[in-house]
Design a protein around this motif. Structure first.
Motif, PDB file in Angstrom:
ATOM      1  N   THR A 143      18.179  61.815  80.712  1.00 65.06           N
ATOM      2  CA  THR A 143      18.191  60.362  80.947  1.00 65.06           C
ATOM      3  C   THR A 143      17.871  59.501  79.746  1.00 65.06           C
ATOM      4  OG1 THR A 143      17.253  60.688  83.057  1.00 65.06           O
ATOM      5  CG2 THR A 143      16.982  58.461  82.293  1.00 65.06           C
ATOM      6  N   GLN A 169      20.292  56.797  78.006  1.00 67.03           N
ATOM      7  CA  GLN A 169      19.993  55.321  77.647  1.00 67.03           C
ATOM      8  C   GLN A 169      20.360  54.872  76.178  1.00 67.03           C
ATOM      9  OE1 GLN A 169      15.993  55.455  78.718  1.00 67.03           O
ATOM     10  NE2 GLN A 169      16.243  54.811  80.730  1.00 67.03           N
ATOM     11  N   LEU A 174      22.969  51.972  75.002  1.00 68.97           N
ATOM     12  CA  LEU A 174      22.439  50.930  74.020  1.00 68.97           C
ATOM     13  C   LEU A 174      23.341  50.984  72.917  1.00 68.97           C
ATOM     14  CD1 LEU A 174      20.412  48.956  73.323  1.00 68.97           C
ATOM     15  CD2 LEU A 174      18.941  50.797  72.259  1.00 68.97           C
TER      16      LEU A 174
END
Length: 67
Positions: A13, A17, A21
Motif C-alpha cells: 500500500t 501511495q 504521488l
C-alpha cells in the motif's frame, strides 16, 4: 489462518501511495510548465503580427512550382 486470507499483491500500500504521488506530481509539474510557457512566450516579431499590417518584401513573388 490470517496469512491465507491476505491477498497476494505485487506492491504494498505504501508503494502504491508513493507511485500515485509521483504521478500526480509529474502531471501538476507538466501542466504548470505549460501554463508558464504560454504566458511568457517570446515575441515572434513579424511572424506574430497581423499579415495585413506587414509590408511585402520587395521583388518577392508567390512561390509557384517549376514546370
Amino acid at each position: 489462518m490470517p496469512a491465507e486470507t491476505k491477498k497476494n499483491r505485487l506492491f504494498t500500500t505504501g508503494e502504491l501511495q508513493v507511485a500515485g504521488l509521483a504521478i500526480l506530481t509529474a502531471v501538476v509539474l507538466t501542466l504548470s510548465v505549460q501554463v508558464v510557457e504560454a504566458s511568457v512566450r517570446p515575441s515572434l516579431g513579424l511572424y506574430d503580427a497581423d499579415p495585413a499590417a506587414v509590408a511585402p518584401i520587395p521583388d518577392v513573388i508567390d512561390a509557384r512550382p517549376v514546370v
